[in-house]
Design an enzyme around this catalytic site. Structure first.
Site, PDB file in Angstrom:
ATOM      1  N   SER A  90       0.823  -1.211   0.000  1.00 22.30           N
ATOM      2  CA  SER A  90       0.000   0.000   0.000  1.00 22.30           C
ATOM      3  C   SER A  90       0.855   1.258   0.000  1.00 22.30           C
ATOM      4  O   SER A  90       1.923   1.297   0.592  1.00 22.30           O
ATOM      5  CB  SER A  90      -0.911   0.035   1.222  1.00 22.30           C
ATOM      6  OG  SER A  90      -1.593   1.280   1.252  1.00 22.30           O
TER       7      SER A  90
ATOM      8  N   LYS B  98      -4.447  -6.695   3.577  1.00 24.14           N
ATOM      9  CA  LYS B  98      -4.498  -5.587   2.596  1.00 24.14           C
ATOM     10  C   LYS B  98      -5.955  -5.270   2.237  1.00 24.14           C
ATOM     11  O   LYS B  98      -6.323  -4.101   2.076  1.00 24.14           O
ATOM     12  CB  LYS B  98      -3.695  -5.943   1.347  1.00 24.14           C
ATOM     13  CG  LYS B  98      -3.756  -4.867   0.240  1.00 24.14           C
ATOM     14  CD  LYS B  98      -3.224  -3.526   0.727  1.00 24.14           C
ATOM     15  CE  LYS B  98      -2.968  -2.474  -0.326  1.00 24.14           C
ATOM     16  NZ  LYS B  98      -3.971  -2.160  -1.276  1.00 24.14           N
TER      17      LYS B  98
ATOM     18  N   HIS C 164      -7.259  -3.303   4.997  1.00 22.74           N
ATOM     19  CA  HIS C 164      -6.704  -1.949   4.857  1.00 22.74           C
ATOM     20  C   HIS C 164      -7.535  -1.141   3.863  1.00 22.74           C
ATOM     21  O   HIS C 164      -7.896   0.013   4.108  1.00 22.74           O
ATOM     22  CB  HIS C 164      -5.237  -2.036   4.399  1.00 22.74           C
ATOM     23  CG  HIS C 164      -4.676  -0.743   3.898  1.00 22.74           C
ATOM     24  ND1 HIS C 164      -4.986  -0.231   2.650  1.00 22.74           N
ATOM     25  CD2 HIS C 164      -3.849   0.161   4.463  1.00 22.74           C
ATOM     26  CE1 HIS C 164      -4.375   0.924   2.477  1.00 22.74           C
ATOM     27  NE2 HIS C 164      -3.677   1.192   3.568  1.00 22.74           N
ATOM     28  N   ASN C 165      -7.834  -1.754   2.744  1.00 22.32           N
ATOM     29  CA  ASN C 165      -8.571  -1.018   1.710  1.00 22.32           C
ATOM     30  C   ASN C 165     -10.003  -0.717   2.130  1.00 22.32           C
ATOM     31  O   ASN C 165     -10.524   0.356   1.827  1.00 22.32           O
ATOM     32  CB  ASN C 165      -8.561  -1.802   0.391  1.00 22.32           C
ATOM     33  CG  ASN C 165      -7.251  -1.607  -0.348  1.00 22.32           C
ATOM     34  OD1 ASN C 165      -6.206  -1.450   0.271  1.00 22.32           O
ATOM     35  ND2 ASN C 165      -7.292  -1.621  -1.663  1.00 22.32           N
TER      36      ASN C 165
ATOM     37  N   GLU D  21      -9.756   2.089   4.278  1.00 20.19           N
ATOM     38  CA  GLU D  21      -9.489   3.249   3.389  1.00 20.19           C
ATOM     39  C   GLU D  21     -10.819   3.789   2.830  1.00 20.19           C
ATOM     40  O   GLU D  21     -11.061   4.999   2.830  1.00 20.19           O
ATOM     41  CB  GLU D  21      -8.559   2.775   2.273  1.00 20.19           C
ATOM     42  CG  GLU D  21      -8.280   3.751   1.149  1.00 20.19           C
ATOM     43  CD  GLU D  21      -7.443   3.093   0.035  1.00 20.19           C
ATOM     44  OE1 GLU D  21      -6.376   2.528   0.341  1.00 20.19           O
ATOM     45  OE2 GLU D  21      -7.851   3.152  -1.138  1.00 20.19           O
TER      46      GLU D  21
HETATM   47  C1  6PG Z   1      -3.236   1.398  -1.597  1.00 25.94           C
HETATM   48  C2  6PG Z   1      -4.575   1.502  -2.287  1.00 25.94           C
HETATM   49  C3  6PG Z   1      -4.593   0.859  -3.621  1.00 25.94           C
HETATM   50  C4  6PG Z   1      -5.953   0.830  -4.260  1.00 25.94           C
HETATM   51  C5  6PG Z   1      -6.439   2.145  -4.726  1.00 25.94           C
HETATM   52  C6  6PG Z   1      -7.701   2.097  -5.554  1.00 25.94           C
HETATM   53  O1  6PG Z   1      -3.253   0.874  -0.492  1.00 25.94           O
HETATM   54  O2  6PG Z   1      -2.223   1.823  -2.154  1.00 25.94           O
HETATM   55  O3  6PG Z   1      -5.527   0.870  -1.496  1.00 25.94           O
HETATM   56  O4  6PG Z   1      -4.145  -0.455  -3.454  1.00 25.94           O
HETATM   57  O5  6PG Z   1      -5.885   0.021  -5.369  1.00 25.94           O
HETATM   58  O6  6PG Z   1      -6.612   2.992  -3.641  1.00 25.94           O
HETATM   59  O7  6PG Z   1      -8.752   1.471  -4.912  1.00 25.94           O
HETATM   60  P1  6PG Z   1     -10.242   1.692  -5.421  1.00 25.94           P
HETATM   61  O8  6PG Z   1     -10.193   1.854  -6.909  1.00 25.94           O
HETATM   62  O9  6PG Z   1     -11.006   0.480  -5.045  1.00 25.94           O
HETATM   63  O10 6PG Z   1     -10.725   2.946  -4.753  1.00 25.94           O
END
Ligand code: 6PG
Length: 493
Positions: A141, A195, A198-199, A202
């Site tokens: 990430s 991960k 994490h997302n 996010e």
């Molecule tokens: C990271 C992000 C990355 C992710 C983008 C797009 O940790 O660097 O999570 O891996 O792919 O943020 O995610 P979305 O297109 O689902 O918003």
């Protein structure tokens, strides 16, 4: 926080330490990072022109070498070989494995650094292990900048594979105050699961920030005012990468002229690649409530239905709120409290998943490796790390005494912001889902007794009583005519 160094110096390191497949931007930047940390890296891309352009461009003057074929890449590596795949998640990973595995030898390690689904990682891990090799499903990430300057790295798989990759991962990862932002997440697909969480977090963070923006905007704050508010928040307990970039975003005018701010010209339809949705899906499978993250996922879905929304809105006026002197301070409290609840959900899912899938995830360590390099890096993570260090068995982050006190302190402002948004017709699904999560978690009694009665009424699904042990059924229809009914013990044996 991040280690920088001159490209191209190798001192006392075995040449050809790492092979890297896939030269899209994440792969290119990770290769440069690896080389800068003194490891010899050979890269390969399916399209040869891209390899050549990389070597002649960004990688020029570094120690990075190129291979035009996979056999040449494998040939260039010292054994046991370490090959990092930075190809787009999905069928591309399987296609590379099809070609790569016959070229490798027992003991070699393949690391998938893409956003692969954890079920795919389990399947690939089994396949690679069956061939006598090791597979390390690894979340990376931090976006393009993170890959180059130091990402947060979440590896999972056989411990031997992790040990083989560990020296490289620890060097290329972001450096927090207490070490590199990488740690062994656990067995099999633990790295990609972490991960995914994490997302999802996010997604939750981004939605909560967007809702704070919506409330402040409805009260008339302009982009420069919003920039100042977010900058001030970034100095305190909300300090984080996402708050910081949000302040930056509000400062950018549209180059097209007219003095407008670019953010106001962007179509309000959010995209997504799916990792947030995966988290919601698995949370449903495991029966773990993550309502804030679910709200963030469906909010993106409804935002994408722009045409439908515009048609339904008709002449409905844009919602507005009174701009009171303490509004921004109240929104700050609401945002922080809702964010704590969102992280509580993410950690609760990791705990259950760790048990269900036998990952062996250390929650304090996961908070630690998210403190720098990744998209959700935030001051809050230091406190979360501390909470799980103090009590590794903490059933929920909200039960940590210091978080419990902080949530109680934020509660009045949080309720007032959610209430005001609801009255004004401003959707705030994540902020309010966090509040519902908080309230439900702290309710000694919920109306689920009625649901049990209904289930027993129409399906004889039985129920338990609060005053007697055992399982019971009632003849509700007869009871309704008679005005009373007995609980009939049910023998489940
Ligand atoms: C990271 C992000 C990355 C992710 C983008 C797009 O940790 O660097 O999570 O891996 O792919 O943020 O995610 P979305 O297109 O689902 O918003």
């Amino acid at each position: 926080m991040r280690r920088r160094g001159a490209c191209g110096t190798i001192s006392g390191v075995t040449p050809n330490t790492v092979g890297l497949v896939g030269l899209a931007v994440m792969g290119r930047n990770l290769a440069r990072n690896i080389a800068r940390q003194g490891f010899a890296v050979t890269v390969y891309n399916r399209t040869q022109a891209r390899t050549d352009a990389f070597l002649a461009g960004e990688a020029a003057g570094s120690t990075i070498r190129g291979a035009h074929t996979l056999p040449a890449l494998v040939e260039a590596l010292a054994r046991p070989r370490r090959v990092i795949l930075m190809v787009q998640a999905g069928g591309g990973v399987d296609a590379v494995l099809d070609q790569l595995l016959p070229l490798l030898a027992p003991g070699d390690v393949v690391m998938d650094g893409g956003n692969s689904h954890f079920h795919d990682t389990n399947r690939r891990g089994a396949r690679v292990e069956a061939a006598g090799l090791h597979f390390l499903g690894t979340g990376v990430s931090g976006g393009e900048a993170g890959a180059l300057l130091g990402p947060s790295i979440m590896p999972g798989g056989p411990a031997a594979a992790y040990q083989a990759m560990r020296p490289v991962l620890e060097r290329i990862a972001a450096q927090a105050d207490d070490g590199p932002c990488t740690a062994y997440c656990g067995t099999s697909s633990a790295g990609h699961y972490v991960k995914m969480a994490h997302n999802g977090i996010e997604y939750g963070d981004m939605q909560l920030i967007a809702e704070a923006y919506a409330v402040l905007q409805a009260a008339g704050l302009t982009p420069p005012e919003l920039a100042d508010v977010f900058s001030a928040w970034n100095e305190g307990e909300l300090a984080s990468f996402l708050i910081e970039i949000t302040a930056d975003i509000f400062r950018v005018r549209d180059d097209g002229g007219g003095g407008a701010y670019l953010v106001d010209r962007i179509l309000d339809a959010a995209g997504q690649k799916g990792t947030g949705r995966w988290m919601s899906q698995d949370a449903l499978e495991l029966g773990v409530p993550i309502p804030t993250i679910d709200a963030a996922v469906w909010s993106r879905n409804i935002s994408a239905r722009k045409r439908e929304r515009v048609a339904a809105a008709g002449t409905r006026p844009a919602p507005s709120l009174e701009r009171t002197p303490d509004l921004a301070a109240h929104v700050q409290q609401a945002l922080y409290a809702a964010k704590i609840c969102s992280y509580a959900q993410g950690m609760a899912l990791l705990r259950t998943a760790s048990e269900a899938y036998a990952y062996g995830i250390d929650l304090a360590e996961m908070a630690r490796i998210w403190k720098a390099g990744c998209i959700i890096r935030a001051r809050l993570l230091g406190r979360i790390q501390g909470a799980f260090q103090d009590d590794p068995d903490l059933p929920n982050l909200m039960r940590d005494p210091s978080f419990a006190a902080r949530l109680a302190e934020a509660e009045p402002a949080w309720r007032s912001v959610v209430g005001a948004a609801k009255r004004a017709g401003i959707p705030c699904p994540a902020m309010s889902a966090s509040l519902d999560y908080y309230d439900a978690y702290h309710a000694a009694r919920l109306p689920a007794n009625l649901i049990q009665a209904q289930r027993d009424y129409f399906g004889a699904h039985t129920y338990q009583r609060t005053d007697r042990s055992g399982v019971f059924h009632t003849r509700w229809e007869a009871g309704a005519s008679a005005g009373r009914a007995v609980s009939i013990p049910v023998d489940n044996g």
